[in-house]
Design a protein around this motif. Structure first.
Motif, PDB file in Angstrom:
ATOM      1  N   ARG A  43       0.839  -1.211   0.000  1.00 36.31           N
ATOM      2  CA  ARG A  43       0.000   0.000   0.000  1.00 36.31           C
ATOM      3  C   ARG A  43       0.868   1.252   0.000  1.00 36.31           C
ATOM      4  NH1 ARG A  43      -4.868  -0.294  -1.296  1.00 36.31           N
ATOM      5  NH2 ARG A  43      -5.678  -1.482   0.469  1.00 36.31           N
ATOM      6  N   ALA A  44       1.890   1.259   0.841  1.00 36.65           N
ATOM      7  CA  ALA A  44       2.773   2.418   0.901  1.00 36.65           C
ATOM      8  C   ALA A  44       3.558   2.579  -0.398  1.00 36.65           C
ATOM      9  CB  ALA A  44       3.723   2.285   2.092  1.00 36.65           C
ATOM     10  N   ALA A  45       4.060   1.470  -0.932  1.00 35.02           N
ATOM     11  CA  ALA A  45       4.815   1.547  -2.187  1.00 35.02           C
ATOM     12  C   ALA A  45       3.950   2.092  -3.315  1.00 35.02           C
ATOM     13  CB  ALA A  45       5.357   0.165  -2.553  1.00 35.02           C
ATOM     14  N   GLY A  46       2.679   1.722  -3.321  1.00 32.07           N
ATOM     15  CA  GLY A  46       1.777   2.192  -4.348  1.00 32.07           C
ATOM     16  C   GLY A  46       1.548   3.687  -4.303  1.00 32.07           C
ATOM     17  N   GLU A  47       1.715   4.282  -3.120  1.00 35.21           N
ATOM     18  CA  GLU A  47       1.550   5.726  -2.988  1.00 35.21           C
ATOM     19  C   GLU A  47       2.672   6.484  -3.685  1.00 35.21           C
ATOM     20  OE1 GLU A  47      -0.975   7.544  -1.361  1.00 35.21           O
ATOM     21  OE2 GLU A  47      -1.981   5.592  -1.459  1.00 35.21           O
ATOM     22  N   VAL A  48       3.813   5.846  -3.844  1.00 39.94           N
ATOM     23  CA  VAL A  48       4.993   6.493  -4.431  1.00 39.94           C
ATOM     24  C   VAL A  48       5.139   6.147  -5.911  1.00 39.94           C
ATOM     25  CG1 VAL A  48       7.513   6.622  -4.302  1.00 39.94           C
ATOM     26  CG2 VAL A  48       6.156   6.539  -2.198  1.00 39.94           C
ATOM     27  N   ALA A  49       4.680   4.959  -6.298  1.00 40.91           N
ATOM     28  CA  ALA A  49       4.895   4.459  -7.657  1.00 40.91           C
ATOM     29  C   ALA A  49       4.174   5.303  -8.695  1.00 40.91           C
ATOM     30  CB  ALA A  49       4.436   3.015  -7.755  1.00 40.91           C
ATOM     31  N   GLN A  50       4.710   5.318  -9.905  1.00 35.02           N
ATOM     32  CA  GLN A  50       4.086   6.018 -11.021  1.00 35.02           C
ATOM     33  C   GLN A  50       3.208   5.100 -11.873  1.00 35.02           C
ATOM     34  OE1 GLN A  50       6.618   8.691 -13.242  1.00 35.02           O
ATOM     35  NE2 GLN A  50       7.890   9.134 -11.455  1.00 35.02           N
ATOM     36  N   HIS A  51       3.038   3.851 -11.434  1.00 33.77           N
ATOM     37  CA  HIS A  51       2.148   2.909 -12.105  1.00 33.77           C
ATOM     38  C   HIS A  51       1.125   2.416 -11.079  1.00 33.77           C
ATOM     39  CE1 HIS A  51       5.647   3.046 -14.764  1.00 33.77           C
ATOM     40  NE2 HIS A  51       4.806   2.700 -15.738  1.00 33.77           N
ATOM     41  N   PRO A  52      -0.110   2.143 -11.489  1.00 31.94           N
ATOM     42  CA  PRO A  52      -1.202   2.026 -10.527  1.00 31.94           C
ATOM     43  C   PRO A  52      -1.356   0.701  -9.802  1.00 31.94           C
ATOM     44  CG  PRO A  52      -2.044   1.815 -12.773  1.00 31.94           C
ATOM     45  CD  PRO A  52      -0.593   2.166 -12.889  1.00 31.94           C
ATOM     46  N   HIS A  53      -0.840  -0.398 -10.336  1.00 32.70           N
ATOM     47  CA  HIS A  53      -1.197  -1.702  -9.781  1.00 32.70           C
ATOM     48  C   HIS A  53       0.019  -2.483  -9.289  1.00 32.70           C
ATOM     49  CE1 HIS A  53      -4.607  -1.231 -12.869  1.00 32.70           C
ATOM     50  NE2 HIS A  53      -5.096  -0.938 -11.684  1.00 32.70           N
ATOM     51  N   LEU A  54      -0.149  -3.119  -8.144  1.00 32.87           N
ATOM     52  CA  LEU A  54       0.855  -4.072  -7.684  1.00 32.87           C
ATOM     53  C   LEU A  54       0.890  -5.259  -8.643  1.00 32.87           C
ATOM     54  CD1 LEU A  54       2.780  -5.128  -5.412  1.00 32.87           C
ATOM     55  CD2 LEU A  54       0.750  -6.289  -4.485  1.00 32.87           C
ATOM     56  N   THR A  55       2.083  -5.601  -9.131  1.00 34.03           N
ATOM     57  CA  THR A  55       2.226  -6.766  -9.999  1.00 34.03           C
ATOM     58  C   THR A  55       3.151  -7.826  -9.404  1.00 34.03           C
ATOM     59  OG1 THR A  55       4.011  -5.703 -11.261  1.00 34.03           O
ATOM     60  CG2 THR A  55       1.757  -5.448 -12.088  1.00 34.03           C
ATOM     61  N   ALA A  56       4.077  -7.441  -8.550  1.00 40.35           N
ATOM     62  CA  ALA A  56       4.970  -8.416  -7.924  1.00 40.35           C
ATOM     63  C   ALA A  56       5.506  -7.842  -6.628  1.00 40.35           C
ATOM     64  CB  ALA A  56       6.123  -8.785  -8.859  1.00 40.35           C
ATOM     65  N   ILE A  57       5.707  -8.728  -5.658  1.00 40.52           N
ATOM     66  CA  ILE A  57       6.317  -8.320  -4.395  1.00 40.52           C
ATOM     67  C   ILE A  57       7.050  -9.516  -3.816  1.00 40.52           C
ATOM     68  CG2 ILE A  57       4.214  -8.833  -3.064  1.00 40.52           C
ATOM     69  CD1 ILE A  57       4.993  -6.418  -1.244  1.00 40.52           C
ATOM     70  N   SER A  58       8.220  -9.279  -3.269  1.00 38.32           N
ATOM     71  CA  SER A  58       8.995 -10.318  -2.608  1.00 38.32           C
ATOM     72  C   SER A  58       9.452  -9.768  -1.266  1.00 38.32           C
ATOM     73  CB  SER A  58      10.202 -10.739  -3.452  1.00 38.32           C
ATOM     74  OG  SER A  58      10.909 -11.794  -2.823  1.00 38.32           O
ATOM     75  N   GLY A  59       8.999 -10.402  -0.192  1.00 35.59           N
ATOM     76  CA  GLY A  59       9.292  -9.880   1.134  1.00 35.59           C
ATOM     77  C   GLY A  59       9.974 -10.885   2.032  1.00 35.59           C
ATOM     78  N   SER A  60      10.888 -10.389   2.854  1.00 37.31           N
ATOM     79  CA  SER A  60      11.513 -11.172   3.908  1.00 37.31           C
ATOM     80  C   SER A  60      11.028 -10.644   5.245  1.00 37.31           C
ATOM     81  CB  SER A  60      13.039 -11.079   3.835  1.00 37.31           C
ATOM     82  OG  SER A  60      13.521 -11.686   2.650  1.00 37.31           O
ATOM     83  N   PHE A  61      10.962 -11.539   6.238  1.00 36.25           N
ATOM     84  CA  PHE A  61      10.388 -11.202   7.539  1.00 36.25           C
ATOM     85  C   PHE A  61      11.433 -11.455   8.629  1.00 36.25           C
ATOM     86  CE2 PHE A  61       7.101 -12.165   4.571  1.00 36.25           C
ATOM     87  CZ  PHE A  61       6.005 -11.384   4.910  1.00 36.25           C
TER      88      PHE A  61
END
Length: 271
Positions: A43-61
């Protein structure tokens, strides 16, 4: 909060920095759900991105956060004609709790040009078993089940009556309890289904997500999504899980693979 858009809401606090209140209801027992945490970061990344939709994400915890205030710090890595690539960290009490690479693009609701993946066949939704927040004999609550409705096919819910299939498979229908339709960000919750496939292997207990990668393929049609998850290999108290989600039109809308921790009894061959 209960409402997904509110539970993942972010507030700008500086350049590339957002405040968020992590909602303890999106949790399994007292552990915040991995798909929910990735959704907050996305959600936060989408606020900064210049493209509207999440297409991929890779997260470590690297560390488990708790409900309450946190910060998401976002850095734009590259902006191209078809995508924005970003790095985003969820920070709480000065420590990175989730570290993710995110790609934003433009999705459509178009059917695939080609696919080898057929949607799973499930009984009608009303014939499937609703997963309760209060697990009989489980000794813990699943608050997530009050905000995300999961109905498991009876074949993969045998563990609930002491008859796991040992196939390492779960499948069922998923809806957001607030009545909203799935979107590219909320699909991350569906791609991390509860209960985990370890229950179908006769192994109870917490299965913490160590790393999760998800791809969003198209905008989902309104209605529930069908999610099928299976395990491939359990070695050294580590398990991989692969999930696929189809929308109400039978189209693959998202897929994910995650690496998770699980405690295997020594009698079952665990390390």
């Amino acid at each position: 909060m209960g409402i997904f858009s509110e539970a993942t809401a972010v507030t700008p606090t500086g350049p590339g920095e957002f405040g968020v209140t992590l909602d303890a209801q999106w949790a399994v027992a007292d552990k915040l759900h991995g798909g929910y945490l990735l959704a907050v970061v996305a959600r936060a990344a989408g606020e900064v991105a210049q493209h509207p939709h999440l297409t991929a994400i890779s997260g470590s915890f690297p560390a488990a956060p708790v409900g309450g205030p946190a910060t998401v710090r976002v850095e734009v890595l590259n902006v191209g004609g078809s995508q924005t690539q970003l790095r985003a960290d969820l920070v709480q009490d000065g420590k990175v709790r989730v570290a993710a690479l995110v790609t934003q693009g433009v999705l459509t609701a178009d059917d695939p040009w080609w696919t080898s993946v057929e949607p799973i066949t499930l009984p009608d939704e009303h014939e499937c078993v609703r997963v309760p927040a209060e697990v009989p004999g489980g000794g813990f609550r699943i608050p997530l089940m009050e905000v995300e409705e999961t109905r498991m096919e009876p074949a993969s819910a045998g563990f609930a009556v002491g008859r796991p299939t040992n196939r390492g498979v779960t499948a069922g229908y998923h809806r957001l309890a607030d009545g909203s339709d799935w979107d590219p960000v909320s699909l991350l919750v569906a791609l991390d289904p509860v209960p985990p496939v370890t229950f179908d292997l006769g192994l109870a207990g917490w299965v913490p997500t160590l790393q999760m990668t998800a791809y969003i393929r198209r905008l989902p049609a309104p209605g529930p999504v069908k999610v099928h998850m299976h395990a491939n290999d359990l070695t050294g108290n580590r398990l991989d899980e692969t999930a696929m989600a189809w929308d109400s039109k039978g189209r693959l809308v998202a897929q994910a693979i995650q690496f998770a921790g699980v405690r295997v009894p020594s009698s079952a061959g665990g390390g």
